[in-house]
Design a protein around this motif. Structure first.
Motif, PDB file in Angstrom:
ATOM      1  N   ASN A 116      -1.381  19.874  10.270  1.00 17.44           N
ATOM      2  CA  ASN A 116      -0.791  19.355   9.050  1.00 17.44           C
ATOM      3  C   ASN A 116       0.720  19.475   9.016  1.00 17.44           C
ATOM      4  OD1 ASN A 116      -3.164  18.581   7.877  1.00 17.44           O
ATOM      5  ND2 ASN A 116      -3.620  20.704   7.289  1.00 17.44           N
ATOM      6  N   ASN A 117       1.368  18.361   9.192  1.00 17.75           N
ATOM      7  CA  ASN A 117       2.806  18.306   8.927  1.00 17.75           C
ATOM      8  C   ASN A 117       2.969  17.742   7.530  1.00 17.75           C
ATOM      9  OD1 ASN A 117       2.927  18.930  11.599  1.00 17.75           O
ATOM     10  ND2 ASN A 117       4.621  17.563  11.993  1.00 17.75           N
ATOM     11  N   LYS A 118       4.221  17.574   7.141  1.00 16.20           N
ATOM     12  CA  LYS A 118       4.442  16.963   5.825  1.00 16.20           C
ATOM     13  C   LYS A 118       3.931  15.518   5.861  1.00 16.20           C
ATOM     14  CE  LYS A 118       8.250  15.771   2.741  1.00 16.20           C
ATOM     15  NZ  LYS A 118       8.304  14.327   2.842  1.00 16.20           N
ATOM     16  N   GLN A 119       3.106  15.155   4.895  1.00 17.47           N
ATOM     17  CA  GLN A 119       2.642  13.772   4.808  1.00 17.47           C
ATOM     18  C   GLN A 119       3.775  12.930   4.214  1.00 17.47           C
ATOM     19  OE1 GLN A 119      -0.386  12.429   5.828  1.00 17.47           O
ATOM     20  NE2 GLN A 119      -0.662  14.417   6.812  1.00 17.47           N
ATOM     21  N   THR A 120       4.074  11.813   4.869  1.00 15.80           N
ATOM     22  CA  THR A 120       5.216  10.994   4.475  1.00 15.80           C
ATOM     23  C   THR A 120       4.741   9.581   4.157  1.00 15.80           C
ATOM     24  OG1 THR A 120       6.528  12.276   6.017  1.00 15.80           O
ATOM     25  CG2 THR A 120       7.519  10.261   5.240  1.00 15.80           C
ATOM     26  N   THR A 121       5.317   8.976   3.142  1.00 21.24           N
ATOM     27  CA  THR A 121       4.926   7.599   2.817  1.00 21.24           C
ATOM     28  C   THR A 121       5.840   6.608   3.545  1.00 21.24           C
ATOM     29  OG1 THR A 121       6.408   7.438   0.929  1.00 21.24           O
ATOM     30  CG2 THR A 121       4.192   8.280   0.483  1.00 21.24           C
ATOM     31  N   VAL A 122       5.376   5.368   3.596  1.00 22.38           N
ATOM     32  CA  VAL A 122       6.175   4.285   4.173  1.00 22.38           C
ATOM     33  C   VAL A 122       7.479   4.145   3.389  1.00 22.38           C
ATOM     34  CG1 VAL A 122       6.250   1.764   4.392  1.00 22.38           C
ATOM     35  CG2 VAL A 122       4.208   3.031   5.142  1.00 22.38           C
TER      36      VAL A 122
ATOM     37  N   ASN B 267       0.845  -1.188   0.000  1.00 26.95           N
ATOM     38  CA  ASN B 267       0.000   0.000   0.000  1.00 26.95           C
ATOM     39  C   ASN B 267       0.883   1.241   0.000  1.00 26.95           C
ATOM     40  OD1 ASN B 267      -1.727   2.062   0.476  1.00 26.95           O
ATOM     41  ND2 ASN B 267      -2.808   1.079   2.173  1.00 26.95           N
ATOM     42  N   ASN B 268       1.129   1.759  -1.212  1.00 26.21           N
ATOM     43  CA  ASN B 268       2.029   2.911  -1.316  1.00 26.21           C
ATOM     44  C   ASN B 268       1.318   4.224  -1.087  1.00 26.21           C
ATOM     45  OD1 ASN B 268       4.451   1.626  -1.854  1.00 26.21           O
ATOM     46  ND2 ASN B 268       3.793   1.225  -3.957  1.00 26.21           N
ATOM     47  N   LYS B 269      -0.016   4.169  -1.043  1.00 21.86           N
ATOM     48  CA  LYS B 269      -0.772   5.424  -0.997  1.00 21.86           C
ATOM     49  C   LYS B 269      -0.895   5.982   0.410  1.00 21.86           C
ATOM     50  CE  LYS B 269      -3.497   4.885  -5.149  1.00 21.86           C
ATOM     51  NZ  LYS B 269      -3.817   3.477  -5.412  1.00 21.86           N
ATOM     52  N   ILE B 270      -0.884   5.103   1.391  1.00 21.69           N
ATOM     53  CA  ILE B 270      -1.115   5.556   2.760  1.00 21.69           C
ATOM     54  C   ILE B 270       0.031   6.477   3.209  1.00 21.69           C
ATOM     55  CG2 ILE B 270      -0.037   3.524   3.867  1.00 21.69           C
ATOM     56  CD1 ILE B 270      -2.350   3.688   5.918  1.00 21.69           C
ATOM     57  N   THR B 271      -0.323   7.572   3.839  1.00 27.71           N
ATOM     58  CA  THR B 271       0.715   8.501   4.296  1.00 27.71           C
ATOM     59  C   THR B 271       0.562   8.740   5.793  1.00 27.71           C
ATOM     60  OG1 THR B 271      -0.653  10.424   3.774  1.00 27.71           O
ATOM     61  CG2 THR B 271       0.931   9.723   2.087  1.00 27.71           C
ATOM     62  N   GLY B 272       1.664   9.128   6.403  1.00 21.57           N
ATOM     63  CA  GLY B 272       1.662   9.386   7.838  1.00 21.57           C
ATOM     64  C   GLY B 272       1.976  10.842   8.113  1.00 21.57           C
ATOM     65  N   ASN B 273       1.372  11.341   9.182  1.00 22.71           N
ATOM     66  CA  ASN B 273       1.650  12.691   9.644  1.00 22.71           C
ATOM     67  C   ASN B 273       2.774  12.574  10.679  1.00 22.71           C
ATOM     68  OD1 ASN B 273       1.569  15.283  10.614  1.00 22.71           O
ATOM     69  ND2 ASN B 273      -0.631  15.297  11.028  1.00 22.71           N
ATOM     70  N   ILE B 274       3.992  12.905  10.225  1.00 25.75           N
ATOM     71  CA  ILE B 274       5.189  12.656  11.035  1.00 25.75           C
ATOM     72  C   ILE B 274       5.681  13.963  11.637  1.00 25.75           C
ATOM     73  CG2 ILE B 274       7.562  11.733  10.969  1.00 25.75           C
ATOM     74  CD1 ILE B 274       5.484   9.672  10.093  1.00 25.75           C
ATOM     75  N   HIS B 275       6.001  13.938  12.923  1.00 19.64           N
ATOM     76  CA  HIS B 275       6.553  15.130  13.560  1.00 19.64           C
ATOM     77  C   HIS B 275       8.032  15.282  13.227  1.00 19.64           C
ATOM     78  CE1 HIS B 275       8.641  17.178  16.906  1.00 19.64           C
ATOM     79  NE2 HIS B 275       7.592  17.962  16.898  1.00 19.64           N
TER      80      HIS B 275
END
Ligand code: SF4
Length: 248
Positions: free
Chosen positions: A49-55, A2-10
């Motif tokens: 909203n932080n930068k959305q980051t992918t796995v 699942n490449n689409k899921i993104t995380g809100n990373i601090h």
């Protein structure tokens, strides 16, 4: 995959030495529903909203420094990482497919014993959970964090029954958690678990105060002094004595 899921990373720390075994790549997730009075990461509370980051982006970053992490791995912390449980599950799934050791540092507050589906999936890819039990007493836990400790204790029991290795973390705060009756009660609870690999008793410190100033938030524990290292050692002894049924 699942490449689409993104995380809100601090933020990410590439050389962490305290959040699990070995040297670790530590990912701080954004967002937390708790408001622990001693929290030293209030900048992770908001779900903004932080930068959305992918796995993939995170694992590429890990790969670029993996020489440092031969005996370590990846730790996900926060904030409360399980606010983004789907992202963490995907990250750990991909990490395990690359033989990377995975550790989750959580308060356990989002666990729901009546709805464990997502947790059942998550624990397939977890090597270690660092569970922070903020206060063993229900009423005191509410005062300290704004929430009941029921889900936290249920999560510990769930991990035990699923044989997931567990490091318990507990912060010794003068006048709040540093009382013999609470420490014994904590030991009495811990001895019911069969998966504990380490007991990390940490002295409360005041290093977070500067962040509160920056954020314009009043520091809630300004009248409580930092705990000494010796306090943490004494507290740990009391807990261990309770676990092993010795006289304190
Ligand atoms: S759970 Fe962690 S990040 Fe959230 S308020 Fe408590 S100490 Fe801070």
């Amino acid at each position: 995959m699942n490449n689409k899921i993104t995380g809100n990373i601090h933020s990410v720390e590439t050389f962490g030495t305290v959040d699990g075994p070995g040297i670790r790549f530590v990912i701080f997730m954004q967002g937390c529903p708790m408001r622990c009075l001693y929290c030293h990461n209030p900048d992770t509370w908001s779900f903004g909203n932080n930068k959305q980051t992918t796995v993939d982006e995170l694992l590429e970053k890990y790969e670029s420094v993996k020489e440092f992490h031969k005996n370590g791995g990846i730790t996900v912390t926060g904030g409360e990482p399980l606010c983004q449980i789907d992202f963490v599950t995907e990250l750990f799934k991909q990490a395990k497919s690359k033989n990377i050791h995975t550790a989750l540092d959580t308060s356990g507050i989002l666990f729901d014993e009546n709805n464990t589906g997502k947790f059942d999936e998550l624990i397939k890819y977890i090597d270690l959970v660092l569970l922070d039990i903020k206060h063993i007493d229900e009423a005191e836990h509410k005062k300290l964090t704004g929430h009941s400790n029921k889900n936290v204790l249920d999560f510990a029991k769930y991990l035990s029954s699923n044989n997931i290795p567990l490091w318990i973390r507990h912060v010794v705060v003068p006048d709040i958690t540093y009382k013999e009756e609470y420490l014994i009660k904590l030991g009495d609870f811990l001895k019911t678990l069969k998966n504990i690999k380490a007991l990390d008793i940490l002295p409360y410190h005041t290093m977070g105060i500067a962040k509160y100033k920056e954020l314009g938030i009043e520091y809630p524990l300004k009248n409580i002094p930092a705990a000494e290292k010796e306090d943490a050692i004494k507290a740990r002894d009391i807990i261990l004595n309770a676990i092993y049924n010795k006289q304190n």
